[in-house]
Design a protein around this motif. Structure first.
Motif, short mmCIF file in Angstrom:
data_model
loop_
_atom_site.label_atom_id
_atom_site.label_comp_id
_atom_site.label_asym_id
_atom_site.label_seq_id
_atom_site.Cartn_x
_atom_site.Cartn_y
_atom_site.Cartn_z
N UNK A 71 0.83 -1.20 0.00
CA UNK A 71 0.00 0.00 0.00
C UNK A 71 0.87 1.25 0.00
N UNK A 72 0.41 2.33 -0.67
CA UNK A 72 1.07 3.63 -0.48
C UNK A 72 0.82 4.12 0.95
N UNK A 73 1.55 5.13 1.42
CA UNK A 73 2.62 5.82 0.72
C UNK A 73 3.93 5.03 0.82
N UNK A 74 4.77 5.20 -0.21
CA UNK A 74 6.04 4.51 -0.28
C UNK A 74 6.98 5.43 -1.05
N UNK A 75 8.25 5.06 -1.13
CA UNK A 75 9.26 5.99 -1.62
C UNK A 75 9.12 6.36 -3.09
N UNK A 76 8.71 5.41 -3.94
CA UNK A 76 8.58 5.63 -5.38
C UNK A 76 7.28 5.01 -5.85
N UNK A 77 6.83 5.31 -7.07
CA UNK A 77 5.58 4.71 -7.55
C UNK A 77 5.66 3.19 -7.60
N UNK A 78 4.52 2.54 -7.45
CA UNK A 78 4.46 1.09 -7.59
C UNK A 78 4.58 0.69 -9.06
N UNK A 79 5.19 -0.46 -9.28
CA UNK A 79 5.33 -1.01 -10.62
C UNK A 79 3.98 -1.53 -11.10
N UNK A 80 3.72 -1.41 -12.41
CA UNK A 80 2.43 -1.84 -12.95
C UNK A 80 2.18 -3.33 -12.72
N UNK A 81 3.25 -4.14 -12.73
CA UNK A 81 3.06 -5.56 -12.49
C UNK A 81 2.62 -5.85 -11.06
N UNK A 98 -4.56 4.24 -6.52
CA UNK A 98 -4.29 4.64 -7.91
C UNK A 98 -4.01 6.13 -8.00
N UNK A 99 -4.82 6.93 -7.29
CA UNK A 99 -4.63 8.38 -7.32
C UNK A 99 -3.27 8.76 -6.75
N UNK A 100 -2.89 8.11 -5.64
CA UNK A 100 -1.58 8.39 -5.06
C UNK A 100 -0.47 8.04 -6.05
N UNK A 101 -0.60 6.88 -6.68
CA UNK A 101 0.45 6.42 -7.58
C UNK A 101 0.60 7.34 -8.80
N UNK A 102 -0.54 7.82 -9.29
CA UNK A 102 -0.51 8.73 -10.43
C UNK A 102 0.20 10.04 -10.05
N UNK A 103 -0.13 10.56 -8.88
CA UNK A 103 0.49 11.82 -8.44
C UNK A 103 1.99 11.63 -8.21
N UNK A 104 2.37 10.50 -7.63
CA UNK A 104 3.80 10.25 -7.38
C UNK A 104 4.55 10.07 -8.70
N UNK A 105 3.93 9.42 -9.67
CA UNK A 105 4.55 9.23 -10.98
C UNK A 105 4.72 10.57 -11.68
#
Length: 376
Positions: free
Chosen positions: A302-312, A328-335
């Motif tokens: 689960x977020x939050x984490x240091x970098x975006x999660x990998x799609x796999x 998903x929203x967190x990951x998009x913003x981090x990316x």
């Protein structure tokens, strides 16, 4: 919450000699992972997971330990390692910050697979006279050469006690293991790390003893000062720590360590197979150390984490019902933040190539701050 480059190479797991259900995992026969030094929590956990992969799937894992963030990152970014069990250097290199704000580095694209919650605070020898962070003034604080992951967290924790690096005596050690064992040898008075590192158990049993300087959640001023230095931590109650009596709680900060990290060009199928194996072998490694139960994907995926999660990884987490729209929203913003910094670097670096390293780093950190401010 309830709570361890090149020169050293350790074989962490051997091919299992039994019938293996690995076909569905589609894991490679061999993998290379990087981690912190032998004796660290990260190395111990990587080793336990590697052993589980060997027993369950027949995958042979070679672990390359390194005491520096650069030593853990270089094999990953150059393709000599498949995954890194990283600390906050994953965040720093994605930002091009601190040791990575130099011409040879800058922001790098990385992706997370999973990362368990971890606690950290100022950990002192019991006889050092440090009962609060503010008491560290004038004391010897162990830092690790080339390791912003440890050092900047310590700078942030000192800020909690209204201290700067000028208020303490910084003693720099060449490796993480040397820094962590320095208190037992009376070469330092305190350091900042996870509370289950093996050297801390030695400190707790030594004549010096051990003490955890508290980071109280209700100290709003202290937390504001800490987060001004490093905005990726939050309050945490930890009950698993070297020398901590059963039933007691230590007030610490929480972050993610280790963070299993890879590059975005690692195929989605490969990462899907890896995190699926991580999940399906959980029962084999969850008792490997006191904190390994936190690798359960409902915590580590689960977020939050240091970098975006990998799609796999996201594909598998969605299948498990763990990944949400908010994630998903967190990951998009981090990316978007990472992409913006990489784009800014690609413009900035050639335009400022004639600057000295010191001038270049300062100019980039100023530009980085502008980019980040523009994203808010």
């Amino acid at each position: 919450m309830k709570n361890r480059l090149y020169p050293g190479v350790a074989i962490a797991a051997l091919t299992a000699m039994t019938a293996l259900p690995a076909v569905s995992q589609d894991l490679p026969d061999t993998m290379v992972w990087t981690s912190y030094d032998v004796g660290s929590a990260g190395y111990a956990e990587a080793s336990a997971i590697a052993d589980a992969f060997g027993k369950e799937f027949g995958t042979r894992v070679r672990i390359q330990p390194s005491g520096s963030g650069i030593g853990r990152l270089q094999p990953l970014l150059t393709g000599r390692a498949d995954y890194g069990f990283l600390a906050t250097e994953a965040f720093f290199v994605s930002e091009g910050a601190y040791d990575f704000a130099i011409k040879d580095w800058g922001p790098q694209q990385l992706r997370a697979v999973a990362g368990r919650p971890a606690g950290i605070t100022l950990i002192a020898a019991g006889d050092a006279g440090i009962e609060t962070v503010a008491d560290a003034k004038g004391k010897r604080i162990a830092f690790v050469a080339g390791n912003p992951s440890v050092n900047v967290k310590c700078e942030a924790i000192l800020a909690f006690g209204d201290l700067t690096l000028d208020d303490v005596e910084i003693v720099t050690f060449p490796t993480y293991a040397a820094a962590m064992s320095s208190m037992t040898r009376n070469e330092s008075d305190a350091t900042c790390t996870t509370p289950t590192t093996s050297q801390l158990y030695e400190l707790a049993e030594s004549p010096r003893g051990i003490f955890y300087a508290p980071l109280e959640a209700d100290n709003e001023d202290g937390w504001n000062k800490l987060l001004n230095v490093l905005p990726i931590m939050g309050p945490s109650d930890e009950d698993i720590a070297a020398g901590l009596p059963e039933g007691e709680i230590a007030k610490m900060a929480a972050y993610r360590y280790p963070v299993i990290t890879t590059t975005p060009d690692k195929s989605a199928d490969d990462v899907y197979a890896f995190i699926k194996a991580l999940d399906e072998s959980y029962d084999l490694y969850k008792d490997g150390t006191a904190t390994m139960k936190r690798w359960s994907l409902d915590l580590s995926g689960k977020p939050a984490i240091d970098v975006p999660f990998h799609e796999g990884a996201i594909r598998y987490l969605k299948e498990k019902g763990i990944w949400t729209d908010e994630d998903d929203a967190w990951n998009q913003k981090r990316t978007e933040r990472l992409d913006a910094l990489v784009a800014a670097w690609e413009e900035f670096a050639p335009q400022n190539a004639d600057l000295s390293e010191e001038e270049f780093a300062q100019a980039w950190m100023d530009r980085r701050a502008e980019v980040v401010a523009g994203l808010n």
